[in-house]
Design a protein around this motif. Structure first.
Motif, PDB file in Angstrom:
ATOM      1  N   ARG A  91      -0.737   3.078  -9.979  1.00  0.00           N
ATOM      2  CA  ARG A  91      -1.347   2.251 -11.029  1.00  0.00           C
ATOM      3  C   ARG A  91      -0.410   2.247 -12.219  1.00  0.00           C
ATOM      4  N   SER A  92      -0.283   1.089 -12.855  1.00  0.00           N
ATOM      5  CA  SER A  92       0.558   1.021 -14.049  1.00  0.00           C
ATOM      6  C   SER A  92      -0.047   0.037 -15.036  1.00  0.00           C
ATOM      7  N   HIS A  93       0.371   0.179 -16.259  1.00  0.00           N
ATOM      8  CA  HIS A  93      -0.065  -0.748 -17.310  1.00  0.00           C
ATOM      9  C   HIS A  93       1.163  -1.189 -18.083  1.00  0.00           C
ATOM     10  N   VAL A  94       1.477  -2.449 -17.977  1.00  0.00           N
ATOM     11  CA  VAL A  94       2.532  -3.062 -18.772  1.00  0.00           C
ATOM     12  C   VAL A  94       1.829  -4.161 -19.554  1.00  0.00           C
ATOM     13  N   SER A  95       1.635  -3.905 -20.823  1.00  0.00           N
ATOM     14  CA  SER A  95       0.796  -4.760 -21.658  1.00  0.00           C
ATOM     15  C   SER A  95       1.103  -6.234 -21.436  1.00  0.00           C
ATOM     16  N   PRO A  96       0.112  -7.012 -21.181  1.00  0.00           N
ATOM     17  CA  PRO A  96      -1.333  -6.749 -21.155  1.00  0.00           C
ATOM     18  C   PRO A  96      -1.890  -6.499 -19.749  1.00  0.00           C
ATOM     19  N   TYR A  97      -1.043  -6.326 -18.757  1.00  0.00           N
ATOM     20  CA  TYR A  97      -1.506  -6.273 -17.367  1.00  0.00           C
ATOM     21  C   TYR A  97      -1.707  -4.851 -16.846  1.00  0.00           C
ATOM     22  N   PHE A  98      -2.795  -4.673 -16.109  1.00  0.00           N
ATOM     23  CA  PHE A  98      -3.012  -3.483 -15.294  1.00  0.00           C
ATOM     24  C   PHE A  98      -2.613  -3.873 -13.877  1.00  0.00           C
ATOM     25  N   LYS A  99      -1.829  -3.002 -13.220  1.00  0.00           N
ATOM     26  CA  LYS A  99      -1.298  -3.322 -11.905  1.00  0.00           C
ATOM     27  C   LYS A  99      -1.563  -2.185 -10.937  1.00  0.00           C
ATOM     28  N   VAL A 100      -1.755  -2.549  -9.669  1.00  0.00           N
ATOM     29  CA  VAL A 100      -1.857  -1.568  -8.589  1.00  0.00           C
ATOM     30  C   VAL A 100      -0.883  -1.994  -7.504  1.00  0.00           C
ATOM     31  N   THR A 101       0.072  -1.130  -7.208  1.00  0.00           N
ATOM     32  CA  THR A 101       1.021  -1.380  -6.123  1.00  0.00           C
ATOM     33  C   THR A 101       0.911  -0.233  -5.128  1.00  0.00           C
ATOM     34  N   VAL A 102       1.262  -0.528  -3.884  1.00  0.00           N
ATOM     35  CA  VAL A 102       1.103   0.468  -2.828  1.00  0.00           C
ATOM     36  C   VAL A 102       2.353   0.540  -1.971  1.00  0.00           C
ATOM     37  N   GLY A 103       2.598   1.724  -1.414  1.00  0.00           N
ATOM     38  CA  GLY A 103       3.672   1.910  -0.451  1.00  0.00           C
ATOM     39  C   GLY A 103       5.019   2.202  -1.084  1.00  0.00           C
ATOM     40  N   ASP A 104       5.905   2.709  -0.262  1.00  0.00           N
ATOM     41  CA  ASP A 104       7.313   2.926  -0.592  1.00  0.00           C
ATOM     42  C   ASP A 104       8.109   2.414   0.604  1.00  0.00           C
ATOM     43  N   PHE A 105       8.518   1.164   0.550  1.00  0.00           N
ATOM     44  CA  PHE A 105       9.199   0.530   1.670  1.00  0.00           C
ATOM     45  C   PHE A 105      10.662   0.322   1.335  1.00  0.00           C
ATOM     46  N   ARG A 106      11.537   0.687   2.256  1.00  0.00           N
ATOM     47  CA  ARG A 106      12.975   0.518   2.025  1.00  0.00           C
ATOM     48  C   ARG A 106      13.419  -0.924   2.181  1.00  0.00           C
ATOM     49  N   THR A 107      12.763  -1.671   3.054  1.00  0.00           N
ATOM     50  CA  THR A 107      13.189  -3.056   3.290  1.00  0.00           C
ATOM     51  C   THR A 107      12.057  -4.017   2.964  1.00  0.00           C
ATOM     52  N   ARG A 108      12.436  -5.229   2.621  1.00  0.00           N
ATOM     53  CA  ARG A 108      11.456  -6.279   2.340  1.00  0.00           C
ATOM     54  C   ARG A 108      10.628  -6.582   3.589  1.00  0.00           C
ATOM     55  N   ASP A 109      11.274  -6.519   4.749  1.00  0.00           N
ATOM     56  CA  ASP A 109      10.588  -6.810   6.003  1.00  0.00           C
ATOM     57  C   ASP A 109       9.434  -5.834   6.239  1.00  0.00           C
ATOM     58  N   GLU A 110       9.671  -4.547   6.020  1.00  0.00           N
ATOM     59  CA  GLU A 110       8.602  -3.548   6.186  1.00  0.00           C
ATOM     60  C   GLU A 110       7.455  -3.830   5.217  1.00  0.00           C
ATOM     61  N   ALA A 111       7.791  -4.117   3.971  1.00  0.00           N
ATOM     62  CA  ALA A 111       6.769  -4.398   2.967  1.00  0.00           C
ATOM     63  C   ALA A 111       5.997  -5.662   3.323  1.00  0.00           C
ATOM     64  N   GLN A 112       6.684  -6.678   3.811  1.00  0.00           N
ATOM     65  CA  GLN A 112       6.021  -7.930   4.168  1.00  0.00           C
ATOM     66  C   GLN A 112       5.062  -7.741   5.344  1.00  0.00           C
ATOM     67  N   ARG A 113       5.458  -6.921   6.311  1.00  0.00           N
ATOM     68  CA  ARG A 113       4.554  -6.649   7.447  1.00  0.00           C
ATOM     69  C   ARG A 113       3.275  -5.972   6.959  1.00  0.00           C
ATOM     70  N   PHE A 114       3.421  -5.009   6.043  1.00  0.00           N
ATOM     71  CA  PHE A 114       2.234  -4.329   5.514  1.00  0.00           C
ATOM     72  C   PHE A 114       1.405  -5.290   4.664  1.00  0.00           C
ATOM     73  N   ALA A 115       2.069  -6.133   3.888  1.00  0.00           N
ATOM     74  CA  ALA A 115       1.353  -7.123   3.073  1.00  0.00           C
ATOM     75  C   ALA A 115       0.553  -8.075   3.966  1.00  0.00           C
TER      76      ALA A 115
END
Length: 156
Positions: free
Chosen positions: A108-132
């Motif tokens: 979880r992070s806050h960069v004014s004004p947005y609160f964000k939730v990101t998940v995972g630690d993926f080395r490649t875009r392909d891995e992240a896209q499959r999970f997405a």
């Protein structure tokens, strides 16, 4: 001239072989203790490893020394908003995700004004896209997209 042509042809073949030998990184074993995996008997074969304890100790020291290292990678963003109740919604979404996917880290992070939730630690875009895609197909999250971020070094 004939020898020169033959040498040129041979060099070209070697170059083509070297280029085709390059492959993508297979990260299916990230986070797996390969020493215990190799010595398991799963019915298809058996391997017994005899190694000096110094090898395992050296690997453990390397992991401990680099545990705080960061590298460029990808995460999947599942929430971002800036309305009045965004903080509490981001907390609820992070908690719900952690319950449904206990093996995937949640940030979880806050960069004014947005609160964000990101998940995972993926080395490649392909891995992240499959999970997405998996998260999108679940229908549980309104926003699902891949972002490039500094990620934690995957554990062993």
């Amino acid at each position: 001239m004939n020898r020169y042509s033959l040498l040129l042809l041979l060099a070209g073949l070697l170059l083509c072989g070297a280029v085709s030998a390059q492959s993508r990184v297979d990260s299916t074993l990230l986070g797996v203790d390969i020493f215990s995996l190799i010595s398991q008997n799963d019915g298809t074969g058996y391997a017994n490893i005899h190694q000096a304890p110094e090898i395992r100790n050296a690997l453990s020291r390397h992991i401990a020394a680099n545990s705080a290292a960061k590298l460029q990678g990808y995460r999947v963003r599942i929430f971002f908003d800036s309305d009045q109740n965004a903080r509490s919604r981001s907390e609820a979404i992070a908690a719900g995700f952690a319950q449904n996917y206990p093996d995937v880290p949640v940030y979880r992070s806050h960069v004014s004004p947005y609160f964000k939730v990101t998940v995972g630690d993926f080395r490649t875009r392909d891995e992240a896209q499959r999970f997405a895609s998996r998260l999108t197909n679940s229908g549980a999250y309104r926003y699902v997209f891949v972002v490039k971020e500094q990620i934690n070094y995957p554990g062993f």
